[in-house]
Scaffold this motif. Structure first.
Motif, short mmCIF file in Angstrom:
data_model
loop_
_atom_site.label_atom_id
_atom_site.label_comp_id
_atom_site.label_asym_id
_atom_site.label_seq_id
_atom_site.Cartn_x
_atom_site.Cartn_y
_atom_site.Cartn_z
N GLY A 105 54.02 48.49 49.43
CA GLY A 105 54.92 47.60 48.71
C GLY A 105 54.25 46.64 47.75
N GLY A 106 52.93 46.77 47.58
CA GLY A 106 52.28 45.85 46.66
C GLY A 106 50.77 45.92 46.69
N LEU A 107 50.16 44.74 46.65
CA LEU A 107 48.71 44.61 46.54
C LEU A 107 48.21 43.54 47.50
CD1 LEU A 107 48.66 44.40 42.64
CD2 LEU A 107 48.07 46.41 43.99
N VAL A 108 46.95 43.65 47.87
CA VAL A 108 46.28 42.58 48.62
C VAL A 108 45.12 42.12 47.76
CG1 VAL A 108 44.97 41.96 50.68
CG2 VAL A 108 46.89 43.54 50.86
N MET A 109 45.10 40.84 47.44
CA MET A 109 44.02 40.28 46.64
C MET A 109 43.11 39.45 47.54
SD MET A 109 44.05 37.64 43.44
CE MET A 109 44.38 38.85 42.18
N HIS A 110 41.83 39.77 47.50
CA HIS A 110 40.81 38.95 48.16
C HIS A 110 40.20 38.09 47.06
CE1 HIS A 110 40.62 41.08 52.09
NE2 HIS A 110 41.26 41.98 51.36
N TYR A 111 40.30 36.80 47.23
CA TYR A 111 39.82 35.83 46.25
C TYR A 111 38.69 35.04 46.87
CZ TYR A 111 39.83 31.37 43.70
OH TYR A 111 39.46 30.25 43.01
N GLN A 112 37.60 34.89 46.12
CA GLN A 112 36.48 34.07 46.61
C GLN A 112 35.92 33.30 45.43
OE1 GLN A 112 32.95 33.55 46.50
NE2 GLN A 112 33.32 32.13 48.16
N ILE A 115 45.61 37.03 49.42
CA ILE A 115 46.95 36.81 48.88
C ILE A 115 47.63 38.17 48.79
CG2 ILE A 115 48.29 35.95 46.93
CD1 ILE A 115 45.78 34.19 46.25
N ILE A 116 48.70 38.33 49.53
CA ILE A 116 49.47 39.58 49.48
C ILE A 116 50.52 39.43 48.38
CG2 ILE A 116 51.04 41.11 50.74
CD1 ILE A 116 49.54 40.21 53.31
N VAL A 117 50.55 40.40 47.49
CA VAL A 117 51.49 40.39 46.37
C VAL A 117 52.46 41.54 46.61
CG1 VAL A 117 51.72 40.54 43.86
CG2 VAL A 117 49.61 39.59 44.87
N LEU A 118 53.66 41.19 47.05
CA LEU A 118 54.71 42.19 47.25
C LEU A 118 55.47 42.35 45.95
CD1 LEU A 118 55.98 41.12 50.77
CD2 LEU A 118 54.40 42.98 50.20
N ILE A 119 55.61 43.59 45.48
CA ILE A 119 56.25 43.86 44.21
C ILE A 119 57.61 44.48 44.46
CG2 ILE A 119 56.04 45.09 42.01
CD1 ILE A 119 52.98 45.21 42.58
N ASP A 120 58.65 43.78 44.00
CA ASP A 120 60.02 44.28 44.12
C ASP A 120 60.35 45.08 42.87
OD1 ASP A 120 60.21 42.68 46.41
OD2 ASP A 120 60.88 40.97 45.23
N ASP A 121 60.55 46.38 43.03
CA ASP A 121 60.87 47.20 41.85
C ASP A 121 62.31 47.28 41.58
OD1 ASP A 121 58.35 47.86 40.88
OD2 ASP A 121 58.11 49.41 42.39
#
Length: 180
Positions: free
Chosen positions: A126-133, A174-180
């Motif tokens: 359903g989206g992306l997982v961003m690892h930010y550092q 940060i989980i980015v859920l994308i609603d299509d």
């Protein structure tokens, strides 16, 4: 941090509180730059944090909220000045997956010694997982940048900040859920 961030921060501050109050802030904060920024110069990170602290004290808005709002605004400036050609040739998910390579690698090569954040973006259901550092710990600003980029691509998203450096972690997720 690069001057392009600071020039936008000064404009953001003026829009938030007015020129008269911004001029008072410059006198009060005694910034080493005196608030005179140019886009290609580098400035001390502490200066930006002092400005955000001052904005918090002046407006009552949380630093997290200010950083997020600033990130949304900053996106448009960065898009117009540096990302426009790349952005028209991709979609939202690919943009996020490749932003570290397309922009931050260039920043590192043009400005030796600079330290932009590191992103790793992976596909998830359903989206992306961003690892930010980042040593700067500006994950809330990154949230604003993500939200604004989704708006640019006309995507509805939901962000879920599940791991945070502000809570003692060594990175943010940060989980980015994308609603299509």
């Amino acid at each position: 941090m690069l001057g392009i961030i600071f020039t936008e921060l000064a404009e953001y501050s003026i829009d938030k509180v007015g020129l008269e109050q911004w001029n008072r802030a410059l006198a009060e904060l005694q910034l080493s730059s005196h608030g005179a920024y140019t886009t290609g110069q580098r400035y001390n990170d502490d200066e930006a944090m002092r400005v955000f602290g001052w904005l918090h004290a002046t407006t009552g808005q949380t630093v997290r909220g200010l950083l997020n709002e600033f990130g949304c605004r900053l996106f448009d400036t960065l898009r117009q000045r540096t990302l426009n050609n790349y952005m028209v040739d991709t979609d939202f998910a690919n943009f996020l997956k490749h932003i570290d390579k397309t922009t931050h690698d260039k920043v590192r090569s043009y400005f030796p010694g600079s330290s932009p954040p590191n992103f790793q973006v992976l596909d998830t259901e359903g989206g992306l997982v961003m690892h930010y550092q980042s040593d700067r710990r500006l994950c809330f600003l990154a949230e604003g940048l993500i939200e604004a980029s989704a708006e640019f691509y006309k995507k509805n998203i939901t962000l879920n900040h599940t791991i945070c450096m502000h809570e003692g972690a060594d990175h943010c997720e940060i989980i980015v859920l994308i609603d299509d």
